[in-house]
Scaffold this active site. Structure first.
Site, PDB file in Angstrom:
ATOM      1  CG  ASN A  39      51.293  38.553  -7.810  1.00  0.00           C
ATOM      2  OD1 ASN A  39      50.283  39.045  -7.087  1.00  0.00           O
ATOM      3  ND2 ASN A  39      51.874  37.498  -7.754  1.00  0.00           N
ATOM      4  CG  HIS A  94      50.843  43.961  -3.175  1.00  0.00           C
ATOM      5  ND1 HIS A  94      51.445  42.854  -2.519  1.00  0.00           N
ATOM      6  CD2 HIS A  94      51.928  44.635  -3.562  1.00  0.00           C
ATOM      7  CE1 HIS A  94      52.679  42.908  -2.431  1.00  0.00           C
ATOM      8  NE2 HIS A  94      53.197  44.076  -2.947  1.00  0.00           N
ATOM      9  CG  HIS A 139      51.753  32.923  -3.526  1.00  0.00           C
ATOM     10  ND1 HIS A 139      52.975  33.096  -3.217  1.00  0.00           N
ATOM     11  CD2 HIS A 139      51.575  31.640  -3.009  1.00  0.00           C
ATOM     12  CE1 HIS A 139      53.671  32.221  -2.610  1.00  0.00           C
ATOM     13  NE2 HIS A 139      52.854  31.185  -2.520  1.00  0.00           N
ATOM     14  NE  ARG A 155      53.050  34.496   0.534  1.00  0.00           N
ATOM     15  CZ  ARG A 155      54.228  34.233   0.967  1.00  0.00           C
ATOM     16  NH1 ARG A 155      54.550  32.952   2.018  1.00  0.00           N
ATOM     17  NH2 ARG A 155      55.368  34.552   0.231  1.00  0.00           N
ATOM     18  NE  ARG A 209      51.921  35.816   4.316  1.00  0.00           N
ATOM     19  CZ  ARG A 209      53.388  35.890   4.260  1.00  0.00           C
ATOM     20  NH1 ARG A 209      53.943  36.890   3.735  1.00  0.00           N
ATOM     21  NH2 ARG A 209      54.182  34.962   4.802  1.00  0.00           N
ATOM     22  CD  GLU A 245      53.220  33.692  -7.817  1.00  0.00           C
ATOM     23  OE1 GLU A 245      53.346  34.034  -6.484  1.00  0.00           O
ATOM     24  OE2 GLU A 245      53.562  34.692  -8.665  1.00  0.00           O
ATOM     25  CB  THR A 277      57.520  38.895  -1.268  1.00  0.00           C
ATOM     26  OG1 THR A 277      57.522  38.441  -2.520  1.00  0.00           O
ATOM     27  CG2 THR A 277      59.151  39.417  -1.389  1.00  0.00           C
ATOM     28  CB  THR A 278      58.462  34.271  -3.342  1.00  0.00           C
ATOM     29  OG1 THR A 278      56.958  34.071  -3.329  1.00  0.00           O
ATOM     30  CG2 THR A 278      58.960  32.761  -3.670  1.00  0.00           C
ATOM     31  CD  GLU A 288      57.356  33.743 -12.344  1.00  0.00           C
ATOM     32  OE1 GLU A 288      56.363  33.176 -12.575  1.00  0.00           O
ATOM     33  OE2 GLU A 288      57.254  34.598 -11.646  1.00  0.00           O
ATOM     34  CG  HIS A 335      60.554  38.543  -6.764  1.00  0.00           C
ATOM     35  ND1 HIS A 335      61.017  39.464  -5.859  1.00  0.00           N
ATOM     36  CD2 HIS A 335      59.647  37.532  -6.076  1.00  0.00           C
ATOM     37  CE1 HIS A 335      60.760  39.031  -4.738  1.00  0.00           C
ATOM     38  NE2 HIS A 335      59.618  38.155  -4.534  1.00  0.00           N
ATOM     39  CG  HIS A 393      55.860  46.005  -4.682  1.00  0.00           C
ATOM     40  ND1 HIS A 393      55.097  45.937  -3.282  1.00  0.00           N
ATOM     41  CD2 HIS A 393      56.454  47.110  -4.424  1.00  0.00           C
ATOM     42  CE1 HIS A 393      55.679  47.061  -2.637  1.00  0.00           C
ATOM     43  NE2 HIS A 393      56.282  47.686  -3.408  1.00  0.00           N
TER      44      HIS A 393
END
Ligand code: PXP
Length: 242
Positions: free
Chosen positions: A7, A10, A43, A45, A49, A70, A100-101, A151, A191, A214
């Protein structure tokens, strides 16, 4: 062997901090793929962001492995996905205020909306996964909604302190994996996974792909900082003042 989806949100977060062009998540995706990632996850959003529409478009053209988008199950996002056609869409809950989610989708509660979104995405040839907590009712609802994959949200396990709590969370994940497999659903997980807690999840078996963001980007900053500083120091010593 379980697959790794990296992912790269970031990377976009750092870029957005200055509003410029660097670092480019498209370049980050290419590096992750060269290093062995099996897929790239982003993701998009509602508030844009971090990942931007431009990133999605370019990544669709450049990602050579698989692109997992996502997104919330909104009309806007479903239309974008149907136009861009990522390999997989993972439907996630989305709150504006969250960092975060935070939790899994309540598929039971939102069954109709989610089933409609899944039908449209599948009609466009996109594989659909639902991000859910390791809860048997949510696994059953995901199956009812027509998802291809679930997931499993591993955040509660990642945050659990003490062996007893960790075991309890791991047991919930194991039960969810077994139920999903019995229903014919593919299983991904993600996650809060990092370089130490991943091992216990891999040992469970039955998880096709881990989506990790992350921990990998954080490590990249630390293991890459030494080289980045050395390169600047070298530059300062190589260039002569007039
Ligand atoms: N999977 C989903 C559905 C997510 O929303 C996230 C966070 O964006 C991740 C995996 C990756 O989580 P982390 O950044 O904690 O590795």
């Amino acid at each position: 062997m379980a697959k790794l989806g990296v992912n790269i949100d970031h990377v976009a977060t750092i870029r957005q901090a200055r509003g410029g062009a660097e670092p480019d998540p498209v370049a980050a995706a290419a590096i992750a793929e060269l290093a062995g990632a099996d897929g790239i996850t982003i993701h998009l959003r509602e508030d844009r962001r971090h990942i931007q529409d431009r990133d999605l478009r370019l990544l669709r053209q450049t990602v050579k492995t698989r692109l997992n988008l996502e997104m919330a199950a909104t009309e806007e996002m479903v239309a974008i996905a149907m136009a861009v056609k990522p390999d997989m869409c993972t439907l996630v809950p989305e709150k504006r205020q969250e960092l975060t989610t935070e939790g899994g989708l309540d598929v039971q509660l939102l069954l109709k909306t989610i089933a409609e979104a899944i039908a449209k995405l599948k009609d466009s040839g996109i594989v659909v996964s639902l991000f859910i907590d390791p809860d048997p009712d949510q696994v059953k609802a995901a199956n009812k909604a027509g998802a291809d994959f679930v997931e499993i949200h591993t955040g509660a396990f990642a945050e659990a302190t003490g062996e007893k709590r960790q075991r309890e969370e791991l047991q919930k994940i194991e039960n969810a994996i077994k139920l999903a497999a019995k229903l014919g659903l593919g299983v991904n997980a993600g996650h809060g996974l990092n370089y130490s807690n991943i091992k216990r999840l891999v040992r469970l078996g039955g998880i096709e792909e881990f989506n990790i963001g992350h921990a990998i980007i954080s490590r990249a900053v630390l293991v890459g900082l030494d080289r980045a500083v050395r390169e600047m120091v070298d530059l300062l010593s190589a260039v002569e003042a007039r």
